[in-house]
Write a protein that holds these residues in place. Structure first.
Motif, PDB file in Angstrom:
ATOM      1  N   GLU A  19      40.545  59.562  36.316  1.00 47.91           N
ATOM      2  CA  GLU A  19      40.522  58.686  35.145  1.00 47.91           C
ATOM      3  C   GLU A  19      41.926  58.218  34.757  1.00 47.91           C
ATOM      4  O   GLU A  19      42.114  57.109  34.256  1.00 47.91           O
ATOM      5  N   ALA A  20      42.926  59.029  35.011  1.00 48.59           N
ATOM      6  CA  ALA A  20      44.307  58.683  34.655  1.00 48.59           C
ATOM      7  C   ALA A  20      44.813  57.440  35.397  1.00 48.59           C
ATOM      8  O   ALA A  20      45.785  56.816  34.967  1.00 48.59           O
ATOM      9  N   PHE A  21      44.156  57.069  36.487  1.00 47.61           N
ATOM     10  CA  PHE A  21      44.590  55.927  37.282  1.00 47.61           C
ATOM     11  C   PHE A  21      43.751  54.670  37.034  1.00 47.61           C
ATOM     12  O   PHE A  21      43.733  53.758  37.855  1.00 47.61           O
ATOM     13  N   GLN A  22      43.070  54.582  35.898  1.00 50.26           N
ATOM     14  CA  GLN A  22      42.201  53.431  35.628  1.00 50.26           C
ATOM     15  C   GLN A  22      42.964  52.111  35.580  1.00 50.26           C
ATOM     16  O   GLN A  22      42.383  51.065  35.833  1.00 50.26           O
ATOM     17  N   GLN A  23      44.240  52.122  35.222  1.00 51.52           N
ATOM     18  CA  GLN A  23      45.010  50.887  35.123  1.00 51.52           C
ATOM     19  C   GLN A  23      45.931  50.691  36.332  1.00 51.52           C
ATOM     20  O   GLN A  23      46.869  49.895  36.283  1.00 51.52           O
ATOM     21  N   THR A  24      45.648  51.408  37.407  1.00 50.28           N
ATOM     22  CA  THR A  24      46.421  51.307  38.646  1.00 50.28           C
ATOM     23  C   THR A  24      45.498  50.810  39.749  1.00 50.28           C
ATOM     24  O   THR A  24      44.394  51.328  39.912  1.00 50.28           O
ATOM     25  N   VAL A  25      45.945  49.804  40.476  1.00 50.07           N
ATOM     26  CA  VAL A  25      45.191  49.323  41.631  1.00 50.07           C
ATOM     27  C   VAL A  25      46.104  49.336  42.847  1.00 50.07           C
ATOM     28  O   VAL A  25      47.330  49.315  42.730  1.00 50.07           O
ATOM     29  N   GLU A  26      45.473  49.367  44.006  1.00 45.13           N
ATOM     30  CA  GLU A  26      46.203  49.246  45.265  1.00 45.13           C
ATOM     31  C   GLU A  26      45.860  47.892  45.870  1.00 45.13           C
ATOM     32  O   GLU A  26      44.685  47.553  46.019  1.00 45.13           O
ATOM     33  N   ALA A  27      46.888  47.124  46.178  1.00 42.41           N
ATOM     34  CA  ALA A  27      46.687  45.806  46.781  1.00 42.41           C
ATOM     35  C   ALA A  27      46.753  45.924  48.295  1.00 42.41           C
ATOM     36  O   ALA A  27      47.493  46.736  48.850  1.00 42.41           O
ATOM     37  N   SER A  28      45.975  45.087  48.936  1.00 43.88           N
ATOM     38  CA  SER A  28      45.947  45.057  50.391  1.00 43.88           C
ATOM     39  C   SER A  28      45.720  43.613  50.820  1.00 43.88           C
ATOM     40  O   SER A  28      45.044  42.847  50.140  1.00 43.88           O
ATOM     41  N   ILE A  29      46.285  43.274  51.953  1.00 43.36           N
ATOM     42  CA  ILE A  29      46.129  41.915  52.475  1.00 43.36           C
ATOM     43  C   ILE A  29      46.033  41.990  53.985  1.00 43.36           C
ATOM     44  O   ILE A  29      46.675  42.845  54.608  1.00 43.36           O
ATOM     45  N   ALA A  30      45.206  41.150  54.572  1.00 41.54           N
ATOM     46  CA  ALA A  30      45.079  41.090  56.025  1.00 41.54           C
ATOM     47  C   ALA A  30      44.774  39.653  56.414  1.00 41.54           C
ATOM     48  O   ALA A  30      43.978  38.973  55.762  1.00 41.54           O
ATOM     49  N   LEU A  31      45.414  39.216  57.480  1.00 46.10           N
ATOM     50  CA  LEU A  31      45.230  37.847  57.961  1.00 46.10           C
ATOM     51  C   LEU A  31      44.768  37.850  59.410  1.00 46.10           C
ATOM     52  O   LEU A  31      45.176  38.716  60.195  1.00 46.10           O
ATOM     53  N   HIS A  32      43.949  36.874  59.739  1.00 51.72           N
ATOM     54  CA  HIS A  32      43.593  36.631  61.126  1.00 51.72           C
ATOM     55  C   HIS A  32      44.888  36.365  61.879  1.00 51.72           C
ATOM     56  O   HIS A  32      45.808  35.728  61.351  1.00 51.72           O
ATOM     57  N   ALA A  33      45.009  36.844  63.092  1.00 50.44           N
ATOM     58  CA  ALA A  33      46.260  36.733  63.851  1.00 50.44           C
ATOM     59  C   ALA A  33      46.771  35.294  63.919  1.00 50.44           C
ATOM     60  O   ALA A  33      47.977  35.051  63.821  1.00 50.44           O
ATOM     61  N   GLN A  34      45.880  34.315  64.060  1.00 51.46           N
ATOM     62  CA  GLN A  34      46.308  32.918  64.184  1.00 51.46           C
ATOM     63  C   GLN A  34      46.596  32.272  62.828  1.00 51.46           C
ATOM     64  O   GLN A  34      47.009  31.122  62.779  1.00 51.46           O
ATOM     65  N   SER A  35      46.416  33.023  61.746  1.00 46.74           N
ATOM     66  CA  SER A  35      46.668  32.480  60.406  1.00 46.74           C
ATOM     67  C   SER A  35      48.013  32.915  59.846  1.00 46.74           C
ATOM     68  O   SER A  35      48.406  32.469  58.775  1.00 46.74           O
ATOM     69  N   ARG A  36      48.689  33.770  60.561  1.00 50.52           N
ATOM     70  CA  ARG A  36      49.964  34.298  60.068  1.00 50.52           C
ATOM     71  C   ARG A  36      51.049  33.238  60.152  1.00 50.52           C
ATOM     72  O   ARG A  36      51.046  32.394  61.037  1.00 50.52           O
ATOM     73  N   GLY A  37      51.979  33.299  59.209  1.00 51.70           N
ATOM     74  CA  GLY A  37      53.110  32.380  59.211  1.00 51.70           C
ATOM     75  C   GLY A  37      52.795  30.991  58.693  1.00 51.70           C
ATOM     76  O   GLY A  37      53.598  30.077  58.846  1.00 51.70           O
ATOM     77  N   ARG A  38      51.650  30.822  58.051  1.00 50.20           N
ATOM     78  CA  ARG A  38      51.230  29.504  57.547  1.00 50.20           C
ATOM     79  C   ARG A  38      51.215  29.444  56.017  1.00 50.20           C
ATOM     80  O   ARG A  38      50.748  28.464  55.451  1.00 50.20           O
TER      81      ARG A  38
END
Length: 183
Positions: free
Chosen positions: A90-109
């Motif tokens: 419960e102490a972590f209710q205002q904490t989130v973990e962000a994550s991101i993933a891109l298709h290999a051909q979408s990187r650098g755009r």
């Protein structure tokens, strides 16, 4: 929420960023599986299935702190960004973990930048005080992306995972909410 991205697309249609839908899950799994097999960016060591990722997907909503945004172009998922539960306490209710993933051909755009901009804009009115990100090292592009959005380094877990026969370290970063968004 459907945003048009300013990502250059040449002759292709524009990139749309919106909330993830069940129809996106199979393409998200393809991205996750490709990344797991070809890099250390995720600690997954075996392919996953849509059924296995269903519980992960079901945590997200269009309101609240846990969101999944997807970049799409011509019915193709180019990548996703999400904010998810950091820990069950419960102490972590205002904490989130962000994550991101891109298709290999979408990187650098610029798609990662567009996804994170949309994700953090959508979190602005939510009860999120801090966003965390763990980045398997080395990954200069991910560190730079996180810095661009105000993340600062917290520390490194040295050699705390093993994948493909090598020890992997992870740099942890955090982004505090701006004062007007604090609860």
């Amino acid at each position: 929420m459907n945003q048009r991205s300013d990502v250059p697309t040449s002759a292709m249609s524009p990139v749309d960023i919106g909330f993830g839908a069940a129809d996106d899950l199979s393409q998200i799994v393809e991205i996750v599986n490709y990344t797991a097999a070809n890099s250390i960016a995720t600690f997954a060591t075996r392919p996953t299935s849509v059924a296995e990722r269903r519980e992960w997907f079901d945590q997200f909503a269009t309101t609240g702190p846990y969101k999944l945004l997807v970049a799409r172009q011509d019915n193709q998922v180019l990548g996703y960004a999400c904010s998810q539960r950091y820990r069950d306490h419960e102490a972590f209710q205002q904490t989130v973990e962000a994550s991101i993933a891109l298709h290999a051909q979408s990187r650098g755009r610029g798609i990662g930048t567009s996804l994170y901009r949309a994700l953090f804009d959508s979190l602005a009115g939510e009860p999120v005080h801090v966003t965390l990100a763990g980045i398997a090292m080395p990954n200069d592009a991910s560190v730079a992306l996180h810095r661009k959005f105000g993340f600062t380094e917290v520390g490194v877990f040295s050699e705390y995972a093993v994948k493909h026969g090598q020890y992997i370290s992870s740099q942890w970063m955090q982004r505090l909410a701006s004062p007007q968004h604090q609860s």
